[in-house]
Design a protein around this motif. Structure first.
Motif, PDB file in Angstrom:
ATOM      1  N   ASP A   1      -1.838 -14.188 -38.747  1.00 41.87           N
ATOM      2  CA  ASP A   1      -2.032 -13.902 -37.325  1.00 41.87           C
ATOM      3  C   ASP A   1      -2.099 -12.390 -37.171  1.00 41.87           C
ATOM      4  N   ARG A   2      -3.313 -11.866 -36.988  1.00 39.69           N
ATOM      5  CA  ARG A   2      -3.467 -10.416 -36.894  1.00 39.69           C
ATOM      6  C   ARG A   2      -2.823  -9.865 -35.616  1.00 39.69           C
ATOM      7  N   HIS A   3      -2.833 -10.642 -34.536  1.00 40.67           N
ATOM      8  CA  HIS A   3      -2.266 -10.161 -33.274  1.00 40.67           C
ATOM      9  C   HIS A   3      -0.760  -9.931 -33.409  1.00 40.67           C
ATOM     10  N   ARG A   4      -0.065 -10.883 -34.078  1.00 39.73           N
ATOM     11  CA  ARG A   4       1.388 -10.752 -34.260  1.00 39.73           C
ATOM     12  C   ARG A   4       1.752 -10.162 -35.612  1.00 39.73           C
ATOM     13  N   ASN A   5       0.753  -9.957 -36.479  1.00 40.33           N
ATOM     14  CA  ASN A   5       0.975  -9.414 -37.825  1.00 40.33           C
ATOM     15  C   ASN A   5       1.945 -10.297 -38.613  1.00 40.33           C
ATOM     16  N   LYS A   6       1.739 -11.641 -38.497  1.00 37.81           N
ATOM     17  CA  LYS A   6       2.585 -12.581 -39.205  1.00 37.81           C
ATOM     18  C   LYS A   6       1.757 -13.308 -40.249  1.00 37.81           C
ATOM     19  N   LEU A   7       2.400 -13.512 -41.416  1.00 39.26           N
ATOM     20  CA  LEU A   7       1.725 -14.164 -42.535  1.00 39.26           C
ATOM     21  C   LEU A   7       2.572 -15.332 -43.020  1.00 39.26           C
ATOM     22  N   TRP A   8       1.918 -16.488 -43.209  1.00 41.59           N
ATOM     23  CA  TRP A   8       2.581 -17.658 -43.800  1.00 41.59           C
ATOM     24  C   TRP A   8       1.825 -18.040 -45.059  1.00 41.59           C
ATOM     25  N   ALA A   9       2.588 -18.399 -46.087  1.00 41.26           N
ATOM     26  CA  ALA A   9       1.969 -18.817 -47.342  1.00 41.26           C
ATOM     27  C   ALA A   9       2.896 -19.780 -48.052  1.00 41.26           C
ATOM     28  N   THR A  10       2.316 -20.647 -48.867  1.00 43.51           N
ATOM     29  CA  THR A  10       3.121 -21.582 -49.651  1.00 43.51           C
ATOM     30  C   THR A  10       3.817 -20.839 -50.788  1.00 43.51           C
ATOM     31  N   GLU A  11       4.842 -21.502 -51.332  1.00 44.94           N
ATOM     32  CA  GLU A  11       5.585 -20.885 -52.432  1.00 44.94           C
ATOM     33  C   GLU A  11       4.684 -20.684 -53.651  1.00 44.94           C
ATOM     34  N   HIS A  12       3.783 -21.608 -53.864  1.00 41.96           N
ATOM     35  CA  HIS A  12       2.863 -21.446 -55.001  1.00 41.96           C
ATOM     36  C   HIS A  12       1.961 -20.228 -54.796  1.00 41.96           C
ATOM     37  N   CYS A  13       1.634 -19.951 -53.531  1.00 42.98           N
ATOM     38  CA  CYS A  13       0.837 -18.767 -53.226  1.00 42.98           C
ATOM     39  C   CYS A  13       1.605 -17.506 -53.598  1.00 42.98           C
ATOM     40  N   ARG A  14       2.919 -17.491 -53.288  1.00 49.11           N
ATOM     41  CA  ARG A  14       3.758 -16.359 -53.703  1.00 49.11           C
ATOM     42  C   ARG A  14       3.726 -16.197 -55.227  1.00 49.11           C
ATOM     43  N   ALA A  15       3.887 -17.346 -55.921  1.00 45.67           N
ATOM     44  CA  ALA A  15       3.943 -17.283 -57.385  1.00 45.67           C
ATOM     45  C   ALA A  15       2.632 -16.780 -57.968  1.00 45.67           C
ATOM     46  N   MET A  16       1.484 -17.172 -57.372  1.00 46.73           N
ATOM     47  CA  MET A  16       0.193 -16.726 -57.883  1.00 46.73           C
ATOM     48  C   MET A  16       0.074 -15.202 -57.837  1.00 46.73           C
ATOM     49  N   PHE A  17       0.689 -14.561 -56.818  1.00 44.59           N
ATOM     50  CA  PHE A  17       0.602 -13.111 -56.669  1.00 44.59           C
ATOM     51  C   PHE A  17       1.843 -12.392 -57.192  1.00 44.59           C
ATOM     52  N   GLY A  18       2.770 -13.136 -57.799  1.00 41.11           N
ATOM     53  CA  GLY A  18       3.952 -12.510 -58.380  1.00 41.11           C
ATOM     54  C   GLY A  18       4.914 -11.951 -57.346  1.00 41.11           C
ATOM     55  N   ILE A  19       4.965 -12.546 -56.147  1.00 43.86           N
ATOM     56  CA  ILE A  19       5.879 -12.093 -55.095  1.00 43.86           C
ATOM     57  C   ILE A  19       7.141 -12.939 -55.164  1.00 43.86           C
ATOM     58  N   ALA A  20       8.291 -12.292 -55.278  1.00 39.36           N
ATOM     59  CA  ALA A  20       9.565 -12.996 -55.405  1.00 39.36           C
ATOM     60  C   ALA A  20       9.849 -13.811 -54.150  1.00 39.36           C
ATOM     61  N   ARG A  21      10.682 -14.870 -54.307  1.00 37.94           N
ATOM     62  CA  ARG A  21      10.977 -15.777 -53.200  1.00 37.94           C
ATOM     63  C   ARG A  21      11.596 -15.054 -52.015  1.00 37.94           C
ATOM     64  N   GLY A  22      12.492 -14.107 -52.253  1.00 40.39           N
ATOM     65  CA  GLY A  22      13.171 -13.422 -51.154  1.00 40.39           C
ATOM     66  C   GLY A  22      12.459 -12.183 -50.655  1.00 40.39           C
ATOM     67  N   ALA A  23      11.364 -11.791 -51.289  1.00 37.94           N
ATOM     68  CA  ALA A  23      10.656 -10.573 -50.878  1.00 37.94           C
ATOM     69  C   ALA A  23       9.932 -10.796 -49.560  1.00 37.94           C
ATOM     70  N   PRO A  24       9.813  -9.731 -48.733  1.00 38.06           N
ATOM     71  CA  PRO A  24       9.092  -9.874 -47.453  1.00 38.06           C
ATOM     72  C   PRO A  24       7.648 -10.322 -47.696  1.00 38.06           C
ATOM     73  N   LEU A  25       7.195 -11.252 -46.862  1.00 37.08           N
ATOM     74  CA  LEU A  25       5.848 -11.797 -46.993  1.00 37.08           C
ATOM     75  C   LEU A  25       4.936 -11.070 -46.016  1.00 37.08           C
ATOM     76  N   THR A  26       4.166 -10.092 -46.524  1.00 35.78           N
ATOM     77  CA  THR A  26       3.281  -9.298 -45.678  1.00 35.78           C
ATOM     78  C   THR A  26       1.894  -9.235 -46.303  1.00 35.78           C
ATOM     79  N   ARG A  27       0.935  -8.812 -45.495  1.00 36.55           N
ATOM     80  CA  ARG A  27      -0.438  -8.643 -45.978  1.00 36.55           C
ATOM     81  C   ARG A  27      -0.482  -7.575 -47.062  1.00 36.55           C
ATOM     82  N   GLU A  28       0.312  -6.515 -46.887  1.00 39.08           N
ATOM     83  CA  GLU A  28       0.328  -5.428 -47.865  1.00 39.08           C
ATOM     84  C   GLU A  28       0.889  -5.887 -49.206  1.00 39.08           C
ATOM     85  N   ALA A  29       1.862  -6.831 -49.167  1.00 38.13           N
ATOM     86  CA  ALA A  29       2.439  -7.321 -50.424  1.00 38.13           C
ATOM     87  C   ALA A  29       1.396  -8.056 -51.250  1.00 38.13           C
ATOM     88  N   PHE A  30       0.535  -8.816 -50.585  1.00 38.61           N
ATOM     89  CA  PHE A  30      -0.531  -9.514 -51.302  1.00 38.61           C
ATOM     90  C   PHE A  30      -1.556  -8.522 -51.846  1.00 38.61           C
TER      91      PHE A  30
END
Length: 693
Positions: A344-373
């Motif tokens: 959601d660009r208006h609210r700057n909120k990002l949702w992704a599945t856990e597998h999506c986190r794993a594909m990009f190497g983002i830890a479970r507790g790390a903030p989920l942001t567009r910049e992190a991806f």
């Protein structure tokens, strides 16, 4: 045609505009233009669209391309019978059934007694006038008929606006009015339908959607599919004379639901299998489940207040089912190595599945942001990723991009990004959703396939050089023999009391010359035998041809074959791999030599020519005097593993075609009218870099 053709097609479209320019001078100019356009590259088949195009091509076919097969469309049975076509002209006969369109109008307006028929003053319009009178007279005294023919457009508009509401209006074509003004019939249909108090019908599908009710029509799509089938049969080698003209079976009733609603026409009276267009689904049809659920809930709440607990339990059960459904969807996506996400660009909120986190190497507790991806994207692909996301916000069309992901442990994976934007309330496109697909194995397979293709190309070069081993040995043995002879002569001269230094110098210079000659042969062989990746460089095509013929010199002499080079002056520089291009030339020349095995010795010659082609290209042609090409196998020459040689693998032409296509060119092989065959390819000409030789 493009989807079903087994080989690449080039399709040219030329708009004649004869309906609005019906004079001999204009037609002559169009014919001269087409003759000049196709003089050097005549088409293999012509498709004539519309009733005016067929008489034109009949009159001017000898100028544009003598005896070219023609497939016609949209020609009435009367015009077809009057034209008396040659045997190699076939096509689709369009029978616009005005009687069935009148039957549709009568079903929808059974009480109507007045009929108004509209047509213009053009050549096609007047043919319709005659057809309409004949059809209506054949129905007896069913209607009180008013023919609105031969009017000015202003007069026609005035009379249409005064038609009684309970009448039937049949609109034919208005290409021109009585004052000579030209019109587009579909636009006239929209204008007249808007002002007509009575329902308007027509036998043309292009009018539907412009305000008319409908009629018994054939779609251009159905005509086009059948005409394409005929053209593909002809391109495949079938004799046009054996393809009989046919009537399009794709005619049926089609109506515009919006026009029916405007004139209060009942849908229940439509003929069976009528196609109803532009009909909006009802709330019941579109949301039947939601309506039933709402009524049930309201009813239960009204009847049993005490059932709130039961409703709560049902709600919890539904939430659990929804959660389980979401978990199953997420699990299925993860099993397919797919990550789901929303932004959601208006609210700057990002949702992704856990597998999506794993594909990009983002830890479970790390903030989920567009910049992190984006931080996980390879630096060289970061611009591609950001541009793909930005492009998704500009249009509702999905955007696709392939990027590399660098995991924390340094592993590099390939990910395909699919994103599509949407608007929550019909405003700005602020919401982005999509998937990430791990395509590392696909990329590895593509790289392996490319490597195997290079291996096959190298093996083919080695195979060709193996066939030429005797000739190559002769090419190397000649300079070595000359070196030995000159060296021995120099030794004898040195042994004299007063050696002749001039003769010794001549002998040594001859040794140097022959050594360079042998070195050039070995250098060319090393380049062809060397394995490696494709190397892009500027290649002088004329020099490459001369070098190839030098390599084949002994083989040509051994087979008693003469070669004539007809190379156009100038420096033709192509961008590509010189080894691969020389492989193509070797293969084409070797094929030409093999084709002349049974040709009398006096007639064995090969002509290799270069010419400046169109749009900044160079054309290379290899012409032989062999047996030519059998029409039965012409369409299979570029199929893998298909060969006409007893010792061939069937990969030579396939690999050559792949190499030329990789160089933005096209390889062709056709029979020569004078005997033999002509193999050729075209390449884009590159500007030489500054200081290049």
């Amino acid at each position: 045609m493009l989807e079903r053709s087994p080989q690449p097609l080039e399709i040219d479209a030329d708009f004649l505009d004869l309906a609005r320019n019906a004079n001999a001078d204009y037609e002559a100019r169009i014919a001269n233009f087409l003759r000049a356009k196709y003089e050097k590259r005549p088409p293999d088949v012509v498709i004539a669209l519309g009733s005016a195009a067929l008489p034109f091509i009949i009159r001017h076919r000898d100028e544009i391309g003598p005896n070219i097969p023609v497939v016609f469309t949209s020609v009435s049975p009367q015009n077809y019978n009057a034209l008396r076509l040659p045997a190699n002209i076939t096509g689709i006969i369009s029978e616009f059934n005005l009687d069935k369109t009148l039957a549709l109008a009568k079903r929808l307006q059974p009480q109507a007694s007045r009929l108004f028929v509209i047509a213009g003053s053009g050549e096609v319009d007047r043919r319709w006038q005659s057809t309409a009178r004949k059809t209506i007279e054949g129905r007896g005294q069913e209607f009180e008929v008013t023919y609105l023919f031969e009017r000015s457009y202003a007069k026609l508009v005035e009379e249409v606006s005064q038609i009684p509401p309970d009448a039937i209006v049949i609109l034919l074509t208005v290409f021109a009015d009585s004052e000579g003004n030209a019109f587009v019939p579909a636009q006239v249909a929209g204008s007249l339908s808007a002002i007509s108090p009575a329902p308007v019908y027509a036998p043309y599908d292009t009018y539907i959607g412009n305000g008319i009710v409908g009629g018994f029509v054939e779609t251009f799509e159905s005509v086009g599919v059948r005409a394409a089938d005929m053209a593909l049969q002809i391109l495949a080698g079938k004799d046009p004379a054996t393809i009989a003209p046919q009537t399009n079976p794709g005619q049926h009733y089609r109506v515009d639901h919006r026009a029916m609603a405007r004139w209060n026409l009942p849908e229940s009276k439509l003929p069976p299998d009528t196609v109803v267009l532009f009909k909006q689904p009802t709330i019941w049809t579109e949301h039947r489940g939601a309506v039933v659920a709402t009524v049930a809930i309201v009813g239960l709440q009204s009847l049993i207040v005490g059932a709130l607990l039961l409703q709560r339990q049902r709600r919890l059960r539904a939430e659990n089912l929804l959660k389980e459904s979401e978990e199953r969807m997420t699990f299925a996506a993860a099993a397919a190595n797919i990550g789901l996400w929303r932004f959601d660009r208006h609210r700057n909120k990002l949702w992704a599945t856990e597998h999506c986190r794993a594909m990009f190497g983002i830890a479970r507790g790390a903030p989920l942001t567009r910049e992190a991806f984006l931080a996980a994207v390879h630096p060289d692909d970061l611009q591609t990723a950001t541009q793909s996301l930005e492009r998704s916000f500009e249009t509702e069309q999905p955007a696709v991009g392939d990027v590399r992901i660098v995991l924390p442990d340094g592993e590099v994976r390939w990910v395909r990004m699919r994103a599509r934007s949407r608007s929550e309330s019909g405003g700005r496109l602020d919401h982005l959703a999509g998937i990430f697909i791990d395509i590392t194995e696909q990329k590895s397979a593509e790289a392996e396939a490319a490597l195997q293709r290079l291996e096959v190309e190298h093996l083919m070069r080695v195979s060709v050089l193996g066939e030429l081993s005797g000739s190559i040995a002769h090419e190397i043995n000649q300079p070595l023999t000359a070196i030995l002879s000159n060296a021995q002569a120099a030794l004898r001269l040195l042994a004299q009391d007063t050696p002749d230094l001039a003769e010794i110098r001549d002998a040594l210079e001859e040794i140097v010359h022959e050594d360079n000659r042998a070195g050039e042969v070995i250098h060319r062989l090393r380049r062809l035998l060397k394995k490696g990746e494709r190397k892009a460089e500027h290649v002088n095509v004329n020099d490459l041809i001369r070098s190839t013929i030098s390599l084949l010199n002994s083989e040509l002499i051994g087979r008693d074959i003469n070669v004539r080079l007809d190379l156009e002056g100038g420096q033709f520089l192509a961008r590509g791999d010189s080894v691969q291009l020389q492989q193509v030339l070797l293969n084409l020349v070797m094929n030409a030599m093999d084709a002349m095995a049974s040709t009398p010795t006096a007639q064995r010659f090969i002509v290799i020519s270069t010419r400046a082609g169109q749009a900044g290209r160079i054309d290379v042609l290899v012409k032989d005097r062999g047996q030519g090409i059998d029409p039965k196998v012409n369409g299979r020459l570029f199929e893998p593993f298909y060969t006409t040689k007893s010792h061939g693998l069937g990969l030579g032409l396939t690999l050559c075609s792949t190499i030329i296509e990789a160089h933005q060119g096209k390889l062709t092989l056709v029979g020569d009218v004078d005997g033999g065959a002509i193999a050729g390819f075209s390449l884009p000409v590159q500007k030489a870099a500054a200081g290049a030789a």
